[in-house]
Enzyme design. Structure first.
Site, PDB file in Angstrom:
ATOM      1  N   PRO A 274      70.742 -41.597  73.586  1.00 27.94           N
ATOM      2  CA  PRO A 274      70.876 -41.495  72.136  1.00 27.94           C
ATOM      3  C   PRO A 274      70.512 -40.100  71.631  1.00 27.94           C
ATOM      4  CG  PRO A 274      68.777 -42.483  72.667  1.00 27.94           C
ATOM      5  CD  PRO A 274      69.505 -42.295  73.976  1.00 27.94           C
ATOM      6  N   ARG A 276      71.878 -38.746  67.841  1.00 31.98           N
ATOM      7  CA  ARG A 276      71.883 -38.832  66.387  1.00 31.98           C
ATOM      8  C   ARG A 276      70.936 -39.897  65.830  1.00 31.98           C
ATOM      9  NH1 ARG A 276      76.626 -37.409  63.620  1.00 31.98           N
ATOM     10  NH2 ARG A 276      77.773 -37.861  65.535  1.00 31.98           N
ATOM     11  N   TYR A 316      84.049 -31.700  60.019  1.00 28.80           N
ATOM     12  CA  TYR A 316      84.455 -33.118  60.080  1.00 28.80           C
ATOM     13  C   TYR A 316      84.631 -33.742  58.690  1.00 28.80           C
ATOM     14  CZ  TYR A 316      81.811 -32.472  64.484  1.00 28.80           C
ATOM     15  OH  TYR A 316      81.286 -32.004  65.653  1.00 28.80           O
ATOM     16  N   CYS A 342      82.604 -16.447  53.598  1.00 33.73           N
ATOM     17  CA  CYS A 342      83.903 -16.011  53.074  1.00 33.73           C
ATOM     18  C   CYS A 342      85.045 -16.943  53.466  1.00 33.73           C
ATOM     19  CB  CYS A 342      84.183 -14.624  53.621  1.00 33.73           C
ATOM     20  SG  CYS A 342      83.954 -14.604  55.410  1.00 33.73           S
TER      21      CYS A 342
HETATM   22  N1  LLP Z   1      75.841 -38.455  75.828  1.00 31.28           N
HETATM   23  C1  LLP Z   1      76.940 -37.692  75.904  1.00 31.28           C
HETATM   24  C2  LLP Z   1      77.603 -37.513  77.195  1.00 31.28           C
HETATM   25  C3  LLP Z   1      77.459 -37.087  74.748  1.00 31.28           C
HETATM   26  O1  LLP Z   1      78.549 -36.332  74.828  1.00 31.28           O
HETATM   27  C4  LLP Z   1      76.805 -37.269  73.501  1.00 31.28           C
HETATM   28  C5  LLP Z   1      77.320 -36.654  72.298  1.00 31.28           C
HETATM   29  C6  LLP Z   1      75.634 -38.067  73.477  1.00 31.28           C
HETATM   30  C7  LLP Z   1      75.193 -38.642  74.648  1.00 31.28           C
HETATM   31  C8  LLP Z   1      74.854 -38.318  72.225  1.00 31.28           C
HETATM   32  O2  LLP Z   1      75.613 -39.006  71.283  1.00 31.28           O
HETATM   33  P1  LLP Z   1      74.946 -39.555  69.935  1.00 31.28           P
HETATM   34  O3  LLP Z   1      73.952 -40.634  70.288  1.00 31.28           O
HETATM   35  O4  LLP Z   1      74.274 -38.410  69.241  1.00 31.28           O
HETATM   36  O5  LLP Z   1      76.104 -40.065  69.166  1.00 31.28           O
HETATM   37  N2  LLP Z   1      78.842 -32.707  66.722  1.00 31.28           N
HETATM   38  C9  LLP Z   1      79.232 -34.048  66.403  1.00 31.28           C
HETATM   39  C10 LLP Z   1      78.759 -35.031  67.432  1.00 31.28           C
HETATM   40  C11 LLP Z   1      79.220 -34.713  68.837  1.00 31.28           C
HETATM   41  C12 LLP Z   1      78.682 -35.664  69.874  1.00 31.28           C
HETATM   42  C13 LLP Z   1      78.904 -35.129  71.221  1.00 31.28           C
HETATM   43  N3  LLP Z   1      78.375 -35.931  72.271  1.00 31.28           N
HETATM   44  C14 LLP Z   1      78.716 -34.381  65.017  1.00 31.28           C
HETATM   45  O6  LLP Z   1      78.124 -33.518  64.364  1.00 31.28           O
HETATM   46  O7  LLP Z   1      78.949 -35.481  64.518  1.00 31.28           O
END
Ligand code: LLP
Length: 417
Positions: A274, A276, A316, A342
């Site tokens: 996890p 986010r 996004y 800019c």
């Molecule tokens: N594991 C892997 C292999 C991942 O690629 C990611 C996120 C995570 C775990 C963690 O995912 P989470 O629990 O945070 O959803 N920049 C984008 C989000 C990109 C996520 C990339 N991979 C945003 O700002 O929404």
């Protein structure tokens, strides 16, 4: 639940008025609540109580050393996608045997670094990578523990840029090829098959896609068992969403329920990655209003933070709530909250109903603990902003604001100029 709240119309982080921090640190800055970080990690981990597990915080969401250290001390592992994240993680106190390494483009030097350190598991994303890991392990006299990252082809129903488990995405290996990959890995001398892995996307707001992915993976685990290949651990990746606006993602225990029983039934150790859900709502971006600018069609509020500080709205069209640090009875306006960059895409909020602010007012851009600082840049030679952590009535700058000299560090003008 987080620890950003109003007391007599003034926004606090835990017991500290945010205005006070702004006075000392200047703006913009990122602000994290220690109590919220800790609570979110423990709540997530506890949701999986009763099953063998390792929660590996995903460094890409927020890799500030103070935050990594906090999680390392709480027993977290670390999910990395680069040598840099491994370096940070080790420096912050994670032991290598708690590190899992995903990513489609691992370089030789990064693979070597991870092998030398002895990480828990490589999540392998292609046959070519598997081959290379075996070669490098051979060269270094090591055995690499691997999982195949399976692309289960399920729709996570999220923003297309952050969906990763569909067959058109670059991630993982389709189930059919994965079966082949496991058979190849099983025969390799310097690779040990340890697990199976998937990560289907991010900001996922329902449990269904996780269940579907799980089912696809379990069918493969059973096929592998028939071929005499035993899988010890199941890495379900990350992806659980949070509330930015009105989303109602599953709570960690509902998410856990979707996974735990199946893992238990097959005696699989669970790994979770996890990001986010742990840090997203534990941080905010504090910015100061520079100008009001009434346009012909639109009202602009110009802030001192822009898309280089927080890219998510531009990239996004992501929603981040905007709250005044000092609540006044001045009414509501509809405006675009924009930065100094800019580009017309430089906005933090668009057509937003927000407090009627004036120049000098402080605004809190909420839910900015994940993919916020880590995605910031020096675009337009803007200085990267500081990060501050609050614990109770104390606060500390956990990353300094950059100075102009930092902008040119490492650059040189060649003698032939
Ligand atoms: N594991 C892997 C292999 C991942 O690629 C990611 C996120 C995570 C775990 C963690 O995912 P989470 O629990 O945070 O959803 N920049 C984008 C989000 C990109 C996520 C990339 N991979 C945003 O700002 O929404």
């Amino acid at each position: 639940m987080h620890h950003f709240h109003y007391q007599q119309d003034e926004l606090y982080c835990e017991d500290v008025p945010i205005r006070e921090i702004a006075g000392q640190v200047g703006t913009p800055f990122y602000l994290y609540s220690h109590a919220t970080l800790k609570r979110h990690f423990l709540a997530f981990d506890k949701a999986f109580e009763g099953v063998r597990r390792l929660v590996c915080f995903s460094a890409k969401a927020n890799s500030n050393m103070a935050i990594l250290k906090l999680f390392a001390d709480l027993g977290s592992g670390l999910d990395i996608v680069s040598g840099g994240e491994l370096f940070r993680g080790l420096k912050a106190g994670f032991t290598p045997d708690r590190v899992v390494y995903s990513g489609v483009g691992k370089r030789v030097d990064e693979i070597d670094f991870a092998l030398e350190q002895g990480i828990l598991m490589f999540n392998v994303e292609s046959l070519a990578e598997l081959e290379l890991i075996n070669q490098r392990a051979n060269a270094l006299g090591k055995t690499a523990s691997v999982a195949i990252r399976v692309n289960p082809d399920v729709d996570p129903k999220t923003h297309p840029y952050i969906s990763t488990g569909l067959k058109e995405n670059k991630f993982g290996i389709d189930t059919e090829t994965a079966l082949k990959a496991y058979k190849i890995a099983h025969e390799m001398d310097h690779v040990r098959v340890e697990g199976i892995d998937c990560h289907i996307g991010s900001q996922i707001s329902e449990a269904g896609p996780f269940k579907d992915a799980m089912q696809n993976l379990m069918a493969l685990v059973d096929l592998l068992a028939d071929s005499g290949i035993k899988i010890n651990c199941l890495d379900m990746g990350g992806g659980l969403g949070i509330t930015y606006d009105a989303e109602t993602p599953p709570q960690p225990d509902e998410y856990a329920r979707a996974i735990v029983e199946t893992a238990k039934a097959r005696s699989l150790k669970l790994i979770l990655e996890p990001g986010r859900v742990i840090v997203g709502n534990a941080g905010i971006l504090v910015t100061r209003v520079l100008y009001r600018k009434p346009g012909k069609d639109k009202e602009f509020v110009i802030a001192d933070a822009g898309m280089n500080d927080l890219l998510r709205p531009s990239l996004y069209k992501a929603f981040h709530a905007v709250q005044p640090v000092q609540q006044k009875d001045a009414g509501i306006i509809t405006a675009d909250l924009v930065g100094p960059i800019c580009e017309s895409g430089d906005f933090l909020a668009s057509e937003r109903d927000m407090a009627d602010v004036t120049a000098g007012d402080l605004l809190a851009v909420m839910s900015a603990g994940a993919y916020a600082y880590t995605m910031s840049s020096n675009y337009c030679s803007r200085l990267k902003v500081p990060e501050v952590m609050v614990k109770g009535s104390e606060f500390l700058v956990v990353r300094e604001r950059q100075q102009y000299e930092d902008l040119v560090r490492g650059e040189s003008i060649p003698p032939f100029l």
